[in-house]
Design a protein around this motif. Structure first.
Motif, PDB file in Angstrom:
ATOM      1  N   ASN A 297       0.813  -1.211   0.000  1.00 21.96           N
ATOM      2  CA  ASN A 297       0.000   0.000   0.000  1.00 21.96           C
ATOM      3  C   ASN A 297       0.850   1.267   0.000  1.00 21.96           C
ATOM      4  OD1 ASN A 297      -2.450   1.349  -0.089  1.00 21.96           O
ATOM      5  ND2 ASN A 297      -2.547   1.574   2.132  1.00 21.96           N
ATOM      6  N   ALA A 298       1.930   1.248  -0.768  1.00 23.89           N
ATOM      7  CA  ALA A 298       2.763   2.441  -0.910  1.00 23.89           C
ATOM      8  C   ALA A 298       2.004   3.473  -1.728  1.00 23.89           C
ATOM      9  CB  ALA A 298       4.085   2.093  -1.588  1.00 23.89           C
ATOM     10  N   SER A 299       1.993   4.716  -1.261  1.00 24.82           N
ATOM     11  CA  SER A 299       1.207   5.741  -1.942  1.00 24.82           C
ATOM     12  C   SER A 299       1.807   7.107  -1.681  1.00 24.82           C
ATOM     13  CB  SER A 299      -0.249   5.714  -1.455  1.00 24.82           C
ATOM     14  OG  SER A 299      -0.321   6.016  -0.071  1.00 24.82           O
ATOM     15  N   VAL A 300       1.329   8.066  -2.446  1.00 26.69           N
ATOM     16  CA  VAL A 300       1.727   9.462  -2.289  1.00 26.69           C
ATOM     17  C   VAL A 300       0.492  10.319  -2.494  1.00 26.69           C
ATOM     18  CG1 VAL A 300       2.362   9.626  -4.734  1.00 26.69           C
ATOM     19  CG2 VAL A 300       3.278  11.287  -3.121  1.00 26.69           C
ATOM     20  N   ARG A 301       0.401  11.402  -1.747  1.00 25.65           N
ATOM     21  CA  ARG A 301      -0.703  12.339  -1.939  1.00 25.65           C
ATOM     22  C   ARG A 301      -0.143  13.748  -2.033  1.00 25.65           C
ATOM     23  NH1 ARG A 301      -1.505  11.229   3.789  1.00 25.65           N
ATOM     24  NH2 ARG A 301      -1.355  13.137   5.023  1.00 25.65           N
ATOM     25  N   GLY A 302      -0.920  14.620  -2.664  1.00 25.22           N
ATOM     26  CA  GLY A 302      -0.475  15.984  -2.885  1.00 25.22           C
ATOM     27  C   GLY A 302      -0.828  16.901  -1.737  1.00 25.22           C
ATOM     28  N   VAL A 303      -1.092  18.163  -2.066  1.00 19.66           N
ATOM     29  CA  VAL A 303      -1.307  19.188  -1.049  1.00 19.66           C
ATOM     30  C   VAL A 303      -2.726  19.177  -0.489  1.00 19.66           C
ATOM     31  CG1 VAL A 303      -2.059  21.005  -2.628  1.00 19.66           C
ATOM     32  CG2 VAL A 303      -0.792  21.622  -0.557  1.00 19.66           C
ATOM     33  N   TRP A 304      -3.640  18.427  -1.125  1.00 26.56           N
ATOM     34  CA  TRP A 304      -5.059  18.529  -0.777  1.00 26.56           C
ATOM     35  C   TRP A 304      -5.448  17.596   0.362  1.00 26.56           C
ATOM     36  CZ3 TRP A 304      -7.047  22.643  -2.900  1.00 26.56           C
ATOM     37  CH2 TRP A 304      -6.516  23.101  -4.108  1.00 26.56           C
ATOM     38  N   ARG A 305      -6.231  18.152   1.307  1.00 27.45           N
ATOM     39  CA  ARG A 305      -6.925  17.378   2.334  1.00 27.45           C
ATOM     40  C   ARG A 305      -8.396  17.783   2.333  1.00 27.45           C
ATOM     41  NH1 ARG A 305      -3.954  14.424   6.139  1.00 27.45           N
ATOM     42  NH2 ARG A 305      -5.625  14.596   7.668  1.00 27.45           N
ATOM     43  N   PHE A 306      -9.204  17.129   3.168  1.00 24.09           N
ATOM     44  CA  PHE A 306     -10.652  17.259   3.037  1.00 24.09           C
ATOM     45  C   PHE A 306     -11.331  17.417   4.395  1.00 24.09           C
ATOM     46  CE2 PHE A 306      -8.781  14.653  -0.236  1.00 24.09           C
ATOM     47  CZ  PHE A 306      -9.257  15.212  -1.402  1.00 24.09           C
ATOM     48  N   TYR A 307     -12.459  18.112   4.369  1.00 25.71           N
ATOM     49  CA  TYR A 307     -13.357  18.139   5.515  1.00 25.71           C
ATOM     50  C   TYR A 307     -14.792  18.161   4.988  1.00 25.71           C
ATOM     51  CZ  TYR A 307     -14.035  23.214   4.807  1.00 25.71           C
ATOM     52  OH  TYR A 307     -14.345  24.460   4.292  1.00 25.71           O
ATOM     53  N   THR A 308     -15.744  17.912   5.864  1.00 27.54           N
ATOM     54  CA  THR A 308     -17.147  17.920   5.470  1.00 27.54           C
ATOM     55  C   THR A 308     -17.888  18.983   6.269  1.00 27.54           C
ATOM     56  OG1 THR A 308     -17.599  16.167   7.077  1.00 27.54           O
ATOM     57  CG2 THR A 308     -17.212  15.490   4.810  1.00 27.54           C
ATOM     58  N   ALA A 309     -18.816  19.655   5.613  1.00 29.55           N
ATOM     59  CA  ALA A 309     -19.575  20.728   6.275  1.00 29.55           C
ATOM     60  C   ALA A 309     -20.942  20.854   5.628  1.00 29.55           C
ATOM     61  CB  ALA A 309     -18.821  22.058   6.177  1.00 29.55           C
ATOM     62  N   ARG A 310     -21.904  21.243   6.438  1.00 29.54           N
ATOM     63  CA  ARG A 310     -23.266  21.403   5.938  1.00 29.54           C
ATOM     64  C   ARG A 310     -23.393  22.685   5.119  1.00 29.54           C
ATOM     65  NH1 ARG A 310     -23.344  23.992  10.867  1.00 29.54           N
ATOM     66  NH2 ARG A 310     -24.896  25.641  11.186  1.00 29.54           N
ATOM     67  N   ASN A 311     -24.372  22.725   4.255  1.00 29.87           N
ATOM     68  CA  ASN A 311     -24.731  23.943   3.546  1.00 29.87           C
ATOM     69  C   ASN A 311     -25.651  24.744   4.471  1.00 29.87           C
ATOM     70  OD1 ASN A 311     -25.718  25.969   1.911  1.00 29.87           O
ATOM     71  ND2 ASN A 311     -26.183  24.628   0.182  1.00 29.87           N
ATOM     72  N   THR A 312     -25.133  25.818   5.046  1.00 28.65           N
ATOM     73  CA  THR A 312     -25.878  26.567   6.060  1.00 28.65           C
ATOM     74  C   THR A 312     -27.097  27.273   5.490  1.00 28.65           C
ATOM     75  OG1 THR A 312     -24.379  28.446   5.744  1.00 28.65           O
ATOM     76  CG2 THR A 312     -23.827  26.887   7.492  1.00 28.65           C
ATOM     77  N   ASN A 313     -27.237  27.343   4.163  1.00 31.80           N
ATOM     78  CA  ASN A 313     -28.443  27.942   3.577  1.00 31.80           C
ATOM     79  C   ASN A 313     -29.702  27.152   3.917  1.00 31.80           C
ATOM     80  OD1 ASN A 313     -27.076  30.048   2.341  1.00 31.80           O
ATOM     81  ND2 ASN A 313     -26.726  28.904   0.448  1.00 31.80           N
ATOM     82  N   TRP A 314     -29.502  25.898   4.320  1.00 25.44           N
ATOM     83  CA  TRP A 314     -30.652  25.043   4.620  1.00 25.44           C
ATOM     84  C   TRP A 314     -30.856  24.845   6.113  1.00 25.44           C
ATOM     85  CZ3 TRP A 314     -34.130  23.009   1.121  1.00 25.44           C
ATOM     86  CH2 TRP A 314     -33.832  23.213  -0.228  1.00 25.44           C
ATOM     87  N   ASP A 315     -30.237  25.680   6.933  1.00 27.67           N
ATOM     88  CA  ASP A 315     -30.433  25.544   8.382  1.00 27.67           C
ATOM     89  C   ASP A 315     -31.884  25.784   8.787  1.00 27.67           C
ATOM     90  OD1 ASP A 315     -27.829  24.899   8.822  1.00 27.67           O
ATOM     91  OD2 ASP A 315     -27.216  26.848   9.597  1.00 27.67           O
ATOM     92  N   THR A 316     -32.547  26.693   8.099  1.00 27.40           N
ATOM     93  CA  THR A 316     -33.951  26.994   8.388  1.00 27.40           C
ATOM     94  C   THR A 316     -34.752  26.976   7.094  1.00 27.40           C
ATOM     95  OG1 THR A 316     -33.580  29.381   8.184  1.00 27.40           O
ATOM     96  CG2 THR A 316     -33.365  28.412  10.395  1.00 27.40           C
ATOM     97  N   LEU A 317     -36.043  26.814   7.231  1.00 29.40           N
ATOM     98  CA  LEU A 317     -36.973  26.877   6.110  1.00 29.40           C
ATOM     99  C   LEU A 317     -38.044  27.924   6.407  1.00 29.40           C
ATOM    100  CD1 LEU A 317     -37.511  23.066   5.378  1.00 29.40           C
ATOM    101  CD2 LEU A 317     -36.092  24.672   4.068  1.00 29.40           C
ATOM    102  N   VAL A 318     -38.559  28.515   5.356  1.00 26.42           N
ATOM    103  CA  VAL A 318     -39.630  29.506   5.473  1.00 26.42           C
ATOM    104  C   VAL A 318     -40.933  28.854   5.031  1.00 26.42           C
ATOM    105  CG1 VAL A 318     -40.490  31.744   4.747  1.00 26.42           C
ATOM    106  CG2 VAL A 318     -38.023  31.384   5.015  1.00 26.42           C
ATOM    107  N   ARG A 319     -41.955  28.985   5.867  1.00 25.36           N
ATOM    108  CA  ARG A 319     -43.303  28.513   5.526  1.00 25.36           C
ATOM    109  C   ARG A 319     -44.185  29.746   5.313  1.00 25.36           C
ATOM    110  NH1 ARG A 319     -44.267  23.139   6.681  1.00 25.36           N
ATOM    111  NH2 ARG A 319     -46.518  23.585   6.723  1.00 25.36           N
ATOM    112  N   SER A 320     -44.690  29.889   4.111  1.00 24.16           N
ATOM    113  CA  SER A 320     -45.499  31.071   3.783  1.00 24.16           C
ATOM    114  C   SER A 320     -46.894  30.650   3.333  1.00 24.16           C
ATOM    115  CB  SER A 320     -44.819  31.894   2.682  1.00 24.16           C
ATOM    116  OG  SER A 320     -44.710  31.146   1.490  1.00 24.16           O
ATOM    117  N   ASN A 321     -47.851  31.441   3.758  1.00 26.41           N
ATOM    118  CA  ASN A 321     -49.233  31.243   3.300  1.00 26.41           C
ATOM    119  C   ASN A 321     -49.836  32.616   3.006  1.00 26.41           C
ATOM    120  OD1 ASN A 321     -49.990  32.294   5.842  1.00 26.41           O
ATOM    121  ND2 ASN A 321     -49.984  30.214   6.717  1.00 26.41           N
TER     122      ASN A 321
END
Length: 576
Positions: A297-321
């Motif tokens: 399992n010899a390998s090499v990786r570049g400069v990139w690493r990763f994280y996960t995060a929510r899309n904060t635009n969907w934290d709330t929803l608007v209900r309109s009538n």
């Protein structure tokens, strides 16, 4: 994340105890929702959360149960990954099922939705929920492209409300309105205005797509909404009844610019004189790294690493009538993978006795720190950096059949494309020699010669450096001696004059095999020069020493003559 990285982060967490962050909403507590992930997996998702650390005792008192070590760690900092994780897509796919639209008289939409109004259709929208698999790449401030896999799924929310007019009375006539039919007739996914996929009407469409042979595009989620109302008019005279139908169609859409992430990697190989193998891979887009063998399992990786995060635009929803609108907490939160340039930089595995990174190259970018967000605590570069579009390594063994190139989008691996000119590079030994050509008591002229150790042909050097090392015919490299750099001429010879005696080391710094064919390994040789190494030097040395002693000889001779002139008895008589 491996155990060693987890241990280091846990230690940092306990030292700092509290890391602050600012967000508008809190993500679900790990382990409280069935979204296809374990508690450990879901704990790693929330890099946009407030990292306000809660002790184990306080957590136990508040929730009445224990938490895992990784959950505890994620409570006080953010988790990063060596490769794009599948957790973001798994969470998003399952959480999307909790997204519920309103009824005919209520529209549900995120705050950022673009609303459209018609005569009867109001607060209508089609809003993109997520594109998976995908990765947001933080290249630099103002440049965060969304890379998507050529094959994936688009999910969205489509909703609206129907405005049914109030009844009316005029004289002996009355009019009443009623809703007879309303539906989303069709949902389409378009690429640059052309429909590439469609599905039957749905408030929560999930459309699979396939995009071939394209670099970038604008994807549009479009929905067609249709309503039908009935107006009944009655007349008191004669009990007359008249029925009229009114229909309306409204198209709504949402667009996003994407980069189609379809990798093709270009490898180059070399074999060192000692039997080591060299491999270099170039790809014109950000990519993760590659493996060299299957066994260790010899390998090499570049400069990139990763994280996960929510899309904060969907934290709330608007209900309109028809009477107003209000925000509620969202039951569905999309999560994305984010790629960022890490201060850790390129790495090989195994760490101690694995491959050796001999070169990386790419383009220069300023730090993307401003695009990360205040609540995300990761080791992003804080100054200009170079993307690792190309990475070259030297290893004891490279299995070309096992060569596996991974991208920054989960599940997207590069197809290996052999160069038209051939991917094999010759790597030969070099023969560097130095001799004293001329010398005198003040200086020496050294003749440096560099030749191919296999053929004996001269090696000609120049300084025509290139930005991208693979390709080209000019030869880089130089020779250092006496704190200077020299180059060989067409005969493979360089002439150097030195003025200080000593031992001189000449070292050939060979240009990388990435840009040369044939290429050479470096060589070192020493030369010694001192003025006493020649007859002229000894003569000059004797003359110089003799010249320095002339005053002493004169004084000695004068004293000797004076003693002979006076005699010993005269001296004693004058000094009784």
């Amino acid at each position: 994340m491996d155990q060693r990285e987890l241990t280091v982060l846990m230690a940092a967490l306990f030292v700092t105890s509290v890391v602050t962050g600012i967000v508008t909403a809190s993500p679900p507590r790990p382990g409280t929702e069935g979204n296809g992930l374990s508690e450990n997996e879901s704990a790693t998702l929330w890099s946009h959360d407030a990292d306000n650390y809660t002790s184990q005792e306080e957590y136990r008192q508040r929730y009445g149960d224990e938490r895992t070590s990784l959950h505890q760690l994620a409570n006080g900092t953010d988790i990063t990954f060596k490769r794009p994780p599948a957790t973001a897509a798994t969470w998003t796919r399952n959480d999307f099922e909790d997204l519920e639209p309103g009824g005919s008289d209520t529209s549900v939409h995120p705050p950022h939705a673009s609303l459209e109004d018609g005569v009867f259709i109001e607060d209508a929208h089609a809003t993109l929920f997520a594109l998976q698999p995908s990765t947001h790449s933080h290249l630099e401030s103002g440049e965060t492209p969304l890379y998507i896999a050529p094959n994936g799924t688009m999910r969205g929310l489509v909703d609206y409300r129907v405005r049914v007019p109030n009844g009316s009375t005029s004289g002996n006539r009355t009019g009443e309105w009623s809703l007879t039919e309303h539906e989303i007739e069709e949902v389409r996914l378009q690429k640059d205005g052309e429909t590439i996929a469609r599905t039957n009407g749905s408030h929560t469409p999930a459309i699979d797509y396939q995009i071939d042979d394209d670099w970038s595009a604008t994807l549009t989620l479009e929905a067609e909404i249709h309503v039908r109302l009935k107006k009944t008019r009655r007349t008191d005279v004669g009990n007359g009844t008249d029925v009229v139908y009114r229909e309306e169609t409204q198209n709504v859409s949402d667009s996003v610019n994407v980069e189609i992430y379809d990798l093709s990697a270009y490898p180059y190989y070399a074999e060192y004189p000692n039997g080591d193998a060299g491999v270099a891979i170039f790809q014109s887009r950000p990519w993760q790294g590659y493996t060299l063998t299957n066994e260790v399992n010899a390998s090499v990786r570049g400069v990139w690493r990763f994280y996960t995060a929510r899309n904060t635009n969907w934290d709330t929803l608007v209900r309109s009538n028809r009477t107003g609108s209000g925000e509620v907490e969202s039951d569905a939160i999309p999560v994305y993978v984010h790629a960022y340039p890490s201060r850790i930089g390129p790495r090989t595995e195994p760490v101690r006795d694995g491959p050796e990174v001999i070169d990386t190259w790419g383009t220069e970018h300023p730090s993307p720190l401003g695009t990360i967000g205040e609540s995300v605590n990761i080791e992003v570069v804080n100054q200009s950096y170079e993307t690792t579009y190309g990475v070259a390594v030297r290893a004891e063994n490279v299995d070309r059949e096992a060569l596996h190139v991974a991208g920054i989008v989960r599940g997207v691996n590069a197809s290996i494309v052999e160069s038209d000119a051939g991917s094999e590079r010759q790597l030969r030994g070099s023969n560097l020699t130095v001799e004293v050509l001329q010398q005198n008591q003040s200086q020496a002229t050294l003749r440096i010669e560099l030749r191919d150790n296999q053929t004996g042909a001269p090696i000609v050097l120049n300084d025509n450096a290139r930005r991208y090392p693979i390709g080209g015919s000019t030869r880089d490299g130089y020779i250092t001696i006496a704190n200077r750099e020299v180059e060989t001429n067409a005969s493979g010879v360089a002439i150097v004059t030195i003025t200080e005696p000593g031992i001189y080391t000449a070292r050939y710094h060979a240009g990388s095999w990435l840009g040369h064919n044939p290429a050479y390994v470096s060589d070192t040789v020493t030369a010694r020069w001192h003025p006493l190494g020649t007859i002229d030097g000894w003569f000059a040395f004797i003359f110089e020493v003799g010249w320095q002693f002339i005053p002493f000889f004169v004084m000695f001779y004068a004293g000797h003559r004076l003693l002979r002139m006076l005699g010993p008895e005269d001296i004693f008589q004058r000094n009784p």
